[in-house]
Design a protein around this motif. Sequence first.
Motif, mmCIF file in Angstrom:
data_model
loop_
_atom_site.group_PDB
_atom_site.id
_atom_site.type_symbol
_atom_site.label_atom_id
_atom_site.label_comp_id
_atom_site.label_asym_id
_atom_site.label_seq_id
_atom_site.Cartn_x
_atom_site.Cartn_y
_atom_site.Cartn_z
ATOM 1 N N LEU A 98 0.532 -24.248 25.407
ATOM 2 C CA LEU A 98 -0.536 -24.189 24.405
ATOM 3 C C LEU A 98 -0.345 -25.276 23.362
ATOM 4 O O LEU A 98 -1.292 -26.000 23.030
ATOM 5 N N SER A 99 0.875 -25.433 22.865
ATOM 6 C CA SER A 99 1.108 -26.457 21.839
ATOM 7 C C SER A 99 0.912 -27.858 22.404
ATOM 8 O O SER A 99 0.404 -28.739 21.722
ATOM 9 N N ALA A 107 -8.942 -29.687 26.131
ATOM 10 C CA ALA A 107 -9.767 -28.478 26.203
ATOM 11 C C ALA A 107 -9.799 -27.905 27.616
ATOM 12 O O ALA A 107 -9.914 -26.696 27.793
ATOM 13 N N GLY A 108 -9.674 -28.759 28.616
ATOM 14 C CA GLY A 108 -9.716 -28.320 30.011
ATOM 15 C C GLY A 108 -8.651 -27.299 30.354
ATOM 16 O O GLY A 108 -8.875 -26.406 31.171
ATOM 17 N N LEU A 110 -7.401 -25.076 28.269
ATOM 18 C CA LEU A 110 -7.756 -23.805 27.630
ATOM 19 C C LEU A 110 -8.907 -23.113 28.344
ATOM 20 O O LEU A 110 -8.973 -21.885 28.386
ATOM 21 N N VAL A 111 -9.829 -23.901 28.892
ATOM 22 C CA VAL A 111 -10.988 -23.336 29.583
ATOM 23 C C VAL A 111 -10.562 -22.554 30.825
ATOM 24 O O VAL A 111 -11.254 -21.631 31.254
ATOM 25 N N LYS A 112 -9.404 -22.874 31.377
ATOM 26 C CA LYS A 112 -8.905 -22.174 32.567
ATOM 27 C C LYS A 112 -8.500 -20.732 32.261
ATOM 28 O O LYS A 112 -8.398 -19.919 33.156
ATOM 29 N N VAL A 113 -8.285 -20.418 30.980
ATOM 30 C CA VAL A 113 -7.921 -19.058 30.577
ATOM 31 C C VAL A 113 -9.170 -18.181 30.634
ATOM 32 O O VAL A 113 -10.203 -18.544 30.058
ATOM 33 N N PRO A 114 -9.109 -17.026 31.309
ATOM 34 C CA PRO A 114 -10.279 -16.140 31.382
ATOM 35 C C PRO A 114 -10.751 -15.729 29.988
ATOM 36 O O PRO A 114 -9.955 -15.360 29.129
ATOM 37 N N GLY A 115 -12.058 -15.844 29.757
ATOM 38 C CA GLY A 115 -12.639 -15.467 28.473
ATOM 39 C C GLY A 115 -12.749 -16.606 27.477
ATOM 40 O O GLY A 115 -13.286 -16.429 26.383
ATOM 41 N N ILE A 116 -12.237 -17.788 27.833
ATOM 42 C CA ILE A 116 -12.316 -18.943 26.936
ATOM 43 C C ILE A 116 -13.316 -19.933 27.513
ATOM 44 O O ILE A 116 -13.101 -20.480 28.592
ATOM 45 N N LYS A 118 -16.006 -23.404 26.842
ATOM 46 C CA LYS A 118 -15.818 -24.763 26.334
ATOM 47 C C LYS A 118 -15.870 -24.811 24.801
ATOM 48 O O LYS A 118 -15.031 -25.453 24.166
ATOM 49 N N LYS A 119 -16.840 -24.118 24.197
ATOM 50 C CA LYS A 119 -16.969 -24.141 22.738
ATOM 51 C C LYS A 119 -15.766 -23.490 22.056
ATOM 52 O O LYS A 119 -15.262 -24.000 21.057
ATOM 53 N N THR A 120 -15.308 -22.367 22.597
ATOM 54 C CA THR A 120 -14.140 -21.687 22.019
ATOM 55 C C THR A 120 -12.905 -22.561 22.158
ATOM 56 O O THR A 120 -12.102 -22.670 21.231
ATOM 57 N N ALA A 121 -12.751 -23.196 23.303
ATOM 58 C CA ALA A 121 -11.604 -24.078 23.526
ATOM 59 C C ALA A 121 -11.598 -25.229 22.515
ATOM 60 O O ALA A 121 -10.559 -25.554 21.938
#
Length: 190
Positions: A98-99, A107-108, A110-116, A118-121
């Motif tokens: 994450l860091s 951002a790519g 973070l988008v792989k995490v379920p529930g995240i 593009k905008k949230t990432a």
Amino acid sequence: MIGKLTGILDSKNPPQVLVDCHGVGYEVDVPMSTFYNLPGVGEKVSLLTHFVVREDAQILYGFGSGPEREAFRQLIRISGVGPRTALAVLSGMSVAELSQAITLQEAGRLVKVPGIGKKTAERLLLELKGKLGADMGAQVHAVNDAQADILQALVALGYSDKEAAAALKSLPAGVGVSDGIKQALKALAK
């Protein structure tokens, strides 16, 4: 309010565990990274916690390490990111990953995490830059599985996260868990 639980692991039902602390059972939600490192049912466990009080519930979240709890706390400070989303992020990637994603503004990952989405990432990357990126990466950049186990053992023995992390830095690279604990305890005894 409740910063740490130490007791007997009574049951494990992902993502929740039940920790028996002298006859009182605490239901604790944990990220999968912590869940996979838990001891067997009936064994002693120590978790750092974050207590969330809402209008309709009181929920206890547990973590195997200080950096993991700190990352969770940084995540829930972001508008639109609640404890469940923060838990999903920490279940989908380690604190070091994450860091690194924040430092490199990826951002790519973070988008792989379920529930995240593009905008949230993108919001996570923007708001956590400088808070979790390089600072947190310095704390966890070299924490491999053995070091994580050593850190957890030291915290379970009653040392603070800061003391345990300082003892980890004095250990040679690639040290085993049992030798690492012994060497860390010697360093802390000085």
